[in-house]
Design an enzyme around this catalytic site. Structure first.
Site, PDB file in Angstrom:
ATOM      1  N   GLU A 172       0.802  -1.228   0.000  1.00  0.00           N
ATOM      2  CA  GLU A 172       0.000   0.000   0.000  1.00  0.00           C
ATOM      3  C   GLU A 172       0.834   1.278   0.000  1.00  0.00           C
ATOM      4  O   GLU A 172       0.794   2.064   0.959  1.00  0.00           O
ATOM      5  CB  GLU A 172      -0.964   0.022   1.200  1.00  0.00           C
ATOM      6  CG  GLU A 172      -1.987  -1.086   1.177  1.00  0.00           C
ATOM      7  CD  GLU A 172      -2.991  -0.996   2.333  1.00  0.00           C
ATOM      8  OE1 GLU A 172      -2.944  -0.014   3.085  1.00  0.00           O
ATOM      9  OE2 GLU A 172      -3.813  -1.920   2.465  1.00  0.00           O
ATOM     10  N   GLU A 382      -5.432  -8.464   0.654  1.00  0.00           N
ATOM     11  CA  GLU A 382      -6.125  -8.117   1.907  1.00  0.00           C
ATOM     12  C   GLU A 382      -7.599  -7.881   1.608  1.00  0.00           C
ATOM     13  O   GLU A 382      -7.947  -7.240   0.612  1.00  0.00           O
ATOM     14  CB  GLU A 382      -5.582  -6.836   2.550  1.00  0.00           C
ATOM     15  CG  GLU A 382      -4.219  -6.978   3.170  1.00  0.00           C
ATOM     16  CD  GLU A 382      -3.734  -5.698   3.857  1.00  0.00           C
ATOM     17  OE1 GLU A 382      -4.568  -4.872   4.280  1.00  0.00           O
ATOM     18  OE2 GLU A 382      -2.503  -5.531   3.950  1.00  0.00           O
TER      19      GLU A 382
END
Ligand code: IFM
Length: 477
Positions: A172, A382
């Protein structure tokens, strides 16, 4: 458009059902076996930065309890486990001499996972930058950090690629750059001006590309590598191909400074010509655009709702701010062929204030990534749900909202599979209740409750649910 939510889809052979965690959020043992300080150790000691003054000093004590945690994974029946390697355990100063004891922890962990029949998937950077690099270079403000990140990644691959077949470079970039260097609510707590912020993001992208090269050079033939990004997912607000295509264009625009650049090897023109665009060379862009073996997508909910530009509803909103943050489009939506339908104030959320809910965001993320960039494989690295899941009188945790959330998102994953989108794995965030960054331990995503005083793990209702999902290879939800 075919809506396959209710149609049974067979998940492809070898589909990976897994769970995910990261080092600083679960390991604890911050001073053991020569680990160096990370920016999160430093940041969480600063008064007022983390809710309740929590730190990752002990976290879930996974450093000592990993055998028990692997037993829990065996009970769940998962095929794979995504964890992260703490850079400051392996290189306490960020670069220079490696710390054999730090690496040995990951060797023990990986060997135990393999012994349990669970595939290890290792992330190399999940936000715990060695503090020494922050002090020396200003962290990702300098391209030197990208260079030493690649050295570290190559070193880890040279030691572990005999047992780890899939490496995730960075987790991320879109979050750790904006939160750590833009709003300053995450480590290292800086609030840079837009141009400097975009340069930081550019260095992080460069770190990803250099790490891909280093892992290929020092890993094994067949070692797979890719990023994990929480792309901004544009969900079409209405049915129909025109809206779906508008959402696809919007997804490309909103991820211009991050996933789009990685997967196209260039910044889209509107981004590159903005006065706040990062300085970069053609060489940098070639490196950033290194081909990857998979794209990891972290999907929690919709980024924006989008309509085709000529839709006559009253929804209209400014599509971009002036700053070129990764989640901001550089050009007004109308020019790019989409318009925004703003979220209503009552749009459903989970127990985390930032987490808006729409299960179809998982399907749209997979579809947009496939149509825009056609990667060889997509891993959902995720997906999970924050819940206020306190134990009941019988001591058990009935996290019914998390079960409902997962059931609905997994139905959308089946829809993606039914349409032959190349999704090859799903990693549920998270195995354990853990240190949720600035929110401390109060925001919980785990399948297993972790008692803060005793460290006792208690499987929640969602753990039983996920066991059924895995057992039935995704047919059960
Ligand atoms: O806990 C985080 C993780 O570290 C990165 N992705 C989102 C999760 C939930 O906020």
């Amino acid at each position: 458009m075919k809506d396959a939510v209710d149609s049974p889809a067979r998940f492809p052979d070898g589909f990976l059902w897994g769970t995910a965690t990261s080092a600083y959020q679960i390991e604890g043992a911050v001073n053991e076996d020569g680990r160096g300080e990370s920016i999160w150790d430093r940041f969480s000691r600063m008064p007022g930065r983390i809710r309740n003054g929590d730190t990752g000093n002990l976290a879930c004590d996974h450093f000592h309890r990993y055998p028990e945690d692997i037993e829990s994974m065996k009970d769940l029946g998962v095929d794979a486990y995504r964890f992260s390697i703490a850079w400051p355990r392996v290189f306490p100063d960020g670069s220079g001499a490696p710390n054999a004891k730090g690496l040995a922890f990951y060797e023990r962990l990986v060997d135990a996972l393999l012994g349990a029949g669970i595939e290890p998937v290792a992330t190399l950077y999940h936000w715990d930058l060695p503090q020494a690099l922050q002090a020396r270079f200003g962290g990702w403000q300098s391209r030197e950090t990208a260079r030493v990140f690649a050295d570290y990644a190559g070193f880890v691959a040279s030691r572990l690629a005999d047992r780890i077949g899939r490496f995730v470079t960075t987790n991320e970039i879109g979050s750790f750059v904006d939160l750590g260097y833009g709003s300053g609510v995450h480590a290292p707590g800086l609030a840079l001006a837009p141009r400097a912020l975009n340069q930081v993001r550019h260095h992080a992208l460069l770190g990803h590309g250099l790490a891909v090269q280093a892992i290929r050079a020092q890993g094994r033939s067949g070692t797979q590598v890719g990023p994990a990004e929480n792309l901004v997912v544009a969900v079409p607000a209405l049915a129909g191909e025109a809206h779906a295509e508008a959402a696809e264009r919007a997804t490309r625009d909103w991820n211009a400074g991050c996933l789009t650049a990685m997967l196209e090897g260039r910044y889209p023109a509107a981004y590159a010509s903005h006065p706040d665009a990062p300085r970069c060379s053609a060489d940098d862009l070639r490196t950033i655009g290194e081909t990857v073996d998979f794209v990891g997508i972290n999907v929690y909910g919709p980024g924006r709702y989008v309509l085709a530009p000529d839709t006559s509803v009253s929804a209209d909103a400014p599509a971009s701010g002036d700053a070129l943050a990764s989640g901001d489009a550089p050009a007004p939506g109308h020019a790019s062929g989409w318009r925004v339908a703003p979220f209503s104030r009552s749009h459903p959320r989970t127990a985390a204030a930032w987490q808006l809910v729409d299960p179809s965001s998982l399907y749209w993320a997979a579809r947009h990534v496939t149509r825009l960039w056609n990667p060889p494989a997509i891993l959902v690295t995720e997906n999970g749900c924050a819940a206020a899941d306190d134990p009941q009188e019988d001591g058990r945790v009935y996290d019914t909202d998390r079960v409902a959330f997962l059931r609905a998102y997994l139905a959308q994953l089946r829809r993606a599979i039914a349409e032959d989108l190349p999704v090859r794995g799903y990693f549920l965030w998270s195995l354990l209740d853990n240190f949720e960054w600035a929110d401390g331990y109060d925001t919980r995503f785990g399948l297993l409750r972790v008692d803060r005083a005793t460290q006792r793990r208690t499987p929640k209702l969602s753990a039983s649910f996920y066991r059924q999902v895995v057992e039935s290879d995704g047919a059960a939800p």
